[in-house]
Structures are given as structure tokens and as C-alpha cells.
Design a protein around this motif. Structure first.
Motif, PDB file in Angstrom:
ATOM      1  N   LEU A 147       0.831  -1.204   0.000  1.00 37.77           N
ATOM      2  CA  LEU A 147       0.000   0.000   0.000  1.00 37.77           C
ATOM      3  C   LEU A 147       0.873   1.266   0.000  1.00 37.77           C
ATOM      4  O   LEU A 147       1.770   1.402   0.820  1.00 37.77           O
ATOM      5  N   SER A 148       0.589   2.165  -0.947  1.00 38.38           N
ATOM      6  CA  SER A 148       1.380   3.394  -0.989  1.00 38.38           C
ATOM      7  C   SER A 148       0.508   4.591  -1.333  1.00 38.38           C
ATOM      8  O   SER A 148      -0.571   4.447  -1.912  1.00 38.38           O
ATOM      9  N   LYS A 149       0.982   5.760  -0.924  1.00 37.79           N
ATOM     10  CA  LYS A 149       0.289   7.003  -1.260  1.00 37.79           C
ATOM     11  C   LYS A 149       1.304   8.116  -1.485  1.00 37.79           C
ATOM     12  O   LYS A 149       2.131   8.397  -0.624  1.00 37.79           O
ATOM     13  N   GLY A 185       5.062  16.047  -3.945  1.00 39.89           N
ATOM     14  CA  GLY A 185       6.213  16.403  -3.095  1.00 39.89           C
ATOM     15  C   GLY A 185       6.393  15.567  -1.849  1.00 39.89           C
ATOM     16  O   GLY A 185       7.350  15.764  -1.118  1.00 39.89           O
ATOM     17  N   VAL A 186       5.483  14.627  -1.565  1.00 40.49           N
ATOM     18  CA  VAL A 186       5.675  13.782  -0.377  1.00 40.49           C
ATOM     19  C   VAL A 186       5.121  12.378  -0.609  1.00 40.49           C
ATOM     20  O   VAL A 186       4.034  12.195  -1.147  1.00 40.49           O
ATOM     21  N   GLU A 187       5.966  11.401  -0.236  1.00 40.74           N
ATOM     22  CA  GLU A 187       5.531  10.013  -0.308  1.00 40.74           C
ATOM     23  C   GLU A 187       5.066   9.662   1.100  1.00 40.74           C
ATOM     24  O   GLU A 187       5.864   9.306   1.961  1.00 40.74           O
ATOM     25  N   ALA A 188       3.761   9.782   1.344  1.00 46.09           N
ATOM     26  CA  ALA A 188       3.236   9.648   2.700  1.00 46.09           C
ATOM     27  C   ALA A 188       3.309   8.203   3.190  1.00 46.09           C
ATOM     28  O   ALA A 188       3.597   7.948   4.350  1.00 46.09           O
ATOM     29  N   VAL A 189       3.032   7.247   2.303  1.00 47.96           N
ATOM     30  CA  VAL A 189       3.084   5.822   2.648  1.00 47.96           C
ATOM     31  C   VAL A 189       3.837   5.099   1.540  1.00 47.96           C
ATOM     32  O   VAL A 189       3.543   5.266   0.364  1.00 47.96           O
ATOM     33  N   GLY A 216       3.258   5.601  15.771  1.00 42.00           N
ATOM     34  CA  GLY A 216       4.279   6.405  15.113  1.00 42.00           C
ATOM     35  C   GLY A 216       4.078   7.866  15.427  1.00 42.00           C
ATOM     36  O   GLY A 216       3.001   8.267  15.834  1.00 42.00           O
ATOM     37  N   PRO A 217       5.121   8.668  15.220  1.00 38.58           N
ATOM     38  CA  PRO A 217       5.036  10.090  15.533  1.00 38.58           C
ATOM     39  C   PRO A 217       4.205  10.839  14.496  1.00 38.58           C
ATOM     40  O   PRO A 217       3.797  10.248  13.485  1.00 38.58           O
ATOM     41  N   ASN A 218       3.972  12.095  14.707  1.00 33.73           N
ATOM     42  CA  ASN A 218       3.250  12.908  13.735  1.00 33.73           C
ATOM     43  C   ASN A 218       3.950  12.851  12.380  1.00 33.73           C
ATOM     44  O   ASN A 218       5.166  12.918  12.310  1.00 33.73           O
ATOM     45  N   GLY A 219       3.169  12.689  11.335  1.00 31.49           N
ATOM     46  CA  GLY A 219       3.722  12.686   9.985  1.00 31.49           C
ATOM     47  C   GLY A 219       4.222  11.328   9.528  1.00 31.49           C
ATOM     48  O   GLY A 219       4.722  11.185   8.412  1.00 31.49           O
ATOM     49  N   ALA A 220       4.082  10.297  10.364  1.00 30.37           N
ATOM     50  CA  ALA A 220       4.595   8.965  10.010  1.00 30.37           C
ATOM     51  C   ALA A 220       3.814   8.347   8.853  1.00 30.37           C
ATOM     52  O   ALA A 220       4.329   7.481   8.135  1.00 30.37           O
ATOM     53  N   GLY A 221       2.552   8.759   8.685  1.00 27.13           N
ATOM     54  CA  GLY A 221       1.719   8.173   7.623  1.00 27.13           C
ATOM     55  C   GLY A 221       0.564   7.350   8.170  1.00 27.13           C
ATOM     56  O   GLY A 221      -0.100   6.623   7.423  1.00 27.13           O
ATOM     57  N   ASP A 264       7.197   4.756  10.682  1.00 26.42           N
ATOM     58  CA  ASP A 264       7.964   5.995  10.655  1.00 26.42           C
ATOM     59  C   ASP A 264       8.287   6.326   9.211  1.00 26.42           C
ATOM     60  O   ASP A 264       8.642   5.430   8.431  1.00 26.42           O
ATOM     61  N   HIS A 265       8.161   7.574   8.844  1.00 29.08           N
ATOM     62  CA  HIS A 265       8.456   8.007   7.469  1.00 29.08           C
ATOM     63  C   HIS A 265       7.802   7.121   6.417  1.00 29.08           C
ATOM     64  O   HIS A 265       8.438   6.730   5.437  1.00 29.08           O
ATOM     65  N   GLY A 266       6.538   6.747   6.620  1.00 32.74           N
ATOM     66  CA  GLY A 266       5.792   6.005   5.598  1.00 32.74           C
ATOM     67  C   GLY A 266       6.094   4.523   5.516  1.00 32.74           C
ATOM     68  O   GLY A 266       5.594   3.832   4.628  1.00 32.74           O
ATOM     69  N   ARG A 267       6.914   4.024   6.425  1.00 31.26           N
ATOM     70  CA  ARG A 267       7.245   2.594   6.401  1.00 31.26           C
ATOM     71  C   ARG A 267       6.944   1.967   7.752  1.00 31.26           C
ATOM     72  O   ARG A 267       6.969   2.649   8.778  1.00 31.26           O
TER      73      ARG A 267
END
Ligand SMILES: Nc1ncnc2c1ncn2[C@@H]1O[C@H](COP(=O)(O)OP(=O)(O)O)[C@@H](O)[C@H]1O
Ligand SMILES: [Mg+2]
Length: 295
Positions: free
Chosen positions: A10-12, A16-20, A37-42, A201-204
Motif C-alpha cells: 500500500l502506498s500514497k 512532493g511527499v511520499e506519505a506511505v 508512530g510520531p506525527n507525519g509517520a503516515g 515511521d516516514h511512511g514505512r
């Protein structure tokens, strides 16, 4: 047992940003899975793709082995991270309004009792406390008696007492055999409620398993804590292991307590006020990502 809800690759991507970034998730029936996960992790992006609200850029989602269609909304209960309720509406009216969207609903009286809404049923939704509002939003998420419940940071911003009350509520819903996907950045919440956790974290997804498994897999050490003044740098420098300074405390990671406590005594360190604790999911997150969960 095949998963009730399953996502592969699953990806999104947003401009400008690869959220997942291509994650796999399996949610078995009756299980409470915590996405941590922290804020912005996805987390929200992931949950909203699973709910069918955000269209994935890639990957597949299966519910009971089939692609999720429009009918999925009838079976899912959703508590968004941010929900705006219509102004001037009363708690009871809000419940009835949401109930009218579904073919099948749970008896409202039972829901009101369950989520402890009796005391403020006639109150304008703008005048609810944080805990009351979250209980109303949970009742709304349960109104169609969903098989699967999505809760996106349901206790963020609540005071500790309201958070604990909310945990009890989730626990009783788990007791009905509902399947729950919950996001949080509170490790203790994941520990209290979740049968399995996936740390994002960071979409992963950086690691996944039961809380116990994760701690066992990643840690076999304990943390020794002493007041800083009992371990001044002049003394700490002579010890054969590193001493970390954390919030006025001296911390030592130990994989052999017998040996390390003896070493401290041999070096003339007083063990007054000493504490030993097991390592937590919070420590694990820090270790895996180099970042503080709530930071
Ligand atoms: N609609 C959107 N448009 C552009 N970027 C978005 C959108 N939604 C989320 N993002 C970005 O995707 C990343 C993940 O966000 P989100 O899923 O909300 O994380 P979390 O819920 O873990 O805090 C963040 O960098 C966020 O800014
Ligand atoms: Mg979020």
C-alpha cells in the motif's frame, strides 16, 4: 486464519511527499492492531486508505478476501482524527443523525449507556469536554454496529483520567469480538489495548508483532536509574559501561544486573533510590528511529 482486512504494497504519494511507501498489513478478526508512530509517520493516510476514503497510489486492499467496495462503509465504524460536528446540534440529535445514514443500527439507548452519554445528551456538541466529545465520536463510530472499527488517535489531547476511561470503553468493545485498528503515539496506550502493534515511521513499517514479541526480539536488557548526584562524571568515567544523563537521572543499560549492580557497589556508588525497569516500546521506538515518539 485468513485476515479480515489485508493490505499489500500500500502506498500514497502526494505532490512532493511520499506519505506511505508500500506497506503490508494484516488485521485478523477480533484483534486490536495498533499503528504507532510520531506525527507525519503516515498513520492517518494508511487508515484512510483502508477505510476507502483516500485512494491509494499503489497496492491492494482485501476485506474478507475481496476488494473493498462501497458496501464496506456499512460494515466499518470510523472515528476520524478530526471530526467537525454540526454547530448547535445536541448530542442526542447527532447520534440520531448518524444513525439515519445506515440500514442497520445498534439500539441507541444501549449505545448511550455503553459510552456513558446520559449526563450530557441534551448538551450542544460545542460545549462538551474533550473526553465527552471522544465518547460521542466513538458512539457515532459504533452506531452501525460495525464489524471493524477504525480509531485514529482517539485519546490524543485527553487528560490521563479521561484517557483511562476511554481505554476501558475500548476494552469492553474488544470484548464483543470487534476488530479494531487504532493509531496512537502513546506507547502505553498500545501496550494497554493492542494485541499486535506495527511501528511506523516516514511512511514505512519499521517493526511489527505483539508488544511482548517486539520487546523480546529487540531487547534483553534493563534500565538502571540513579539520581545523578550519586554518579558524578568523575565516578561514571571509571565505570566499564556508559552512563547516560536523562532528565536529572543517571541511566545505565544492563544486560546482566547481578554483575552491574556489583560493579556499582565496588566503585563506591550508593544504590539509594535505585530503580530498575524493563525497557518499553517507547525505548524501542527511540532505538529504531533515533527519535522520540512524541517529540
Ligand atoms: N492531503 C494531503 N496532501 C498532501 N500531503 C499530505 C496530505 N495528507 C497527509 N500528507 C502528508 O503525508 C505525511 C503523512 O501524514 P499523515 O498520514 O497525516 O501522518 P500521521 O497521521 O502519522 O501524523 C505528512 O508528511 C503529511 O504532511
Ligand atoms: Mg494522523
Amino acid at each position: 486464519m485468513p485476515a479480515l482486512l489485508q493490505a499489500r504494497g500500500l502506498s500514497k504519494r502526494y505532490p512532493g511527499v511520499e506519505a506511505v511507501k508500500g506497506i503490508d498489513l494484516a488485521l485478523e478478526q477480533g484483534v486490536c492492531l495498533g499503528l504507532l508512530g510520531p506525527n507525519g509517520a503516515g498513520k492517518t493516510t494508511t487508515v484512510e486508505m483502508l477505510e476507502g476514503i483516500v485512494t491509494p497510489s499503489g497496492g491492494t486492499i482485501l476485506y474478507r478476501g475481496k476488494a473493498t467496495g462501497p458496501g464496506f462503509r456499512q460494515e466499518a465504524g470510523i472515528m476520524f482524527q478530526q471530526t467537525s460536528l454540526q454547530d448547535y446540534i445536541r448530542v442526542e440529535e447527532a447520534l440520531r443523525l448518524f444513525a439515519s445514514f445506515y440500514r442497520r443500527t445498534r439500539p441507541l439507548e444501549e449505545l448511550i449507556r455503553r459510552c456513558a452519554l446520559e449526563e450530557f445528551l441534551r448538551r450542544d456538541v460545542r460545549h462538551l469536554s474533550g473526553g465527552q466529545r471522544q465518547r460521542l465520536l466513538l458512539a457515532i463510530a459504533l452506531v452501525n454496529d460495525p464489524e471493524i472499527l477504525f480509531l485514529d488517535e482517539p485519546t490524543t489531547g485527553l487528560d490521563p483520567q479521561s484517557r483511562r476511561n476511554f481505554w476501558d470503553l475500548i476494552d469492553s468493545i474488544k470484548g464483543e469480538g470487534k476488530t479494531v485498528l487504532l493509531t496512537t503515539h502513546y506507547m502505553e496506550e498500545a501496550h494497554a489495548l493492542c494485541d499486535r502493534v506495527a511501528i511506523m515511521d516516514h511512511g514505512r513499517i519499521v517493526t511489527a508483532g505483539t508488544p511482548r514479541e517486539l520487546l523480546r526480539r529487540h531487547f534483553d536488557s534493563a534500565v538502571i536509574t540513579l539520581p545523578q548526584q550519586q554518579l558524578p562524571p568523575s565516578l561514571a568515567d571509571r565505570l566499564p559501561f556508559p552512563v547516560h544523563r536523562v532528565e536529572g537521572q543517571a541511566e545505565i543499560l544492563s544486560d546482566d544486573l547481578d554483575r552491574d549492580l556489583r560493579l556499582l557497589l565496588d566503585h563506591g556508588v550508593s544504590l539509594h533510590h535505585l530503580q530498575v525497569r524493563s525497557r518499553t516500546l517507547e525505548d524501542l521506538f527511540l532505538e529504531l528511529t533515533g527519535r522520540q515518539l512524541r517529540g
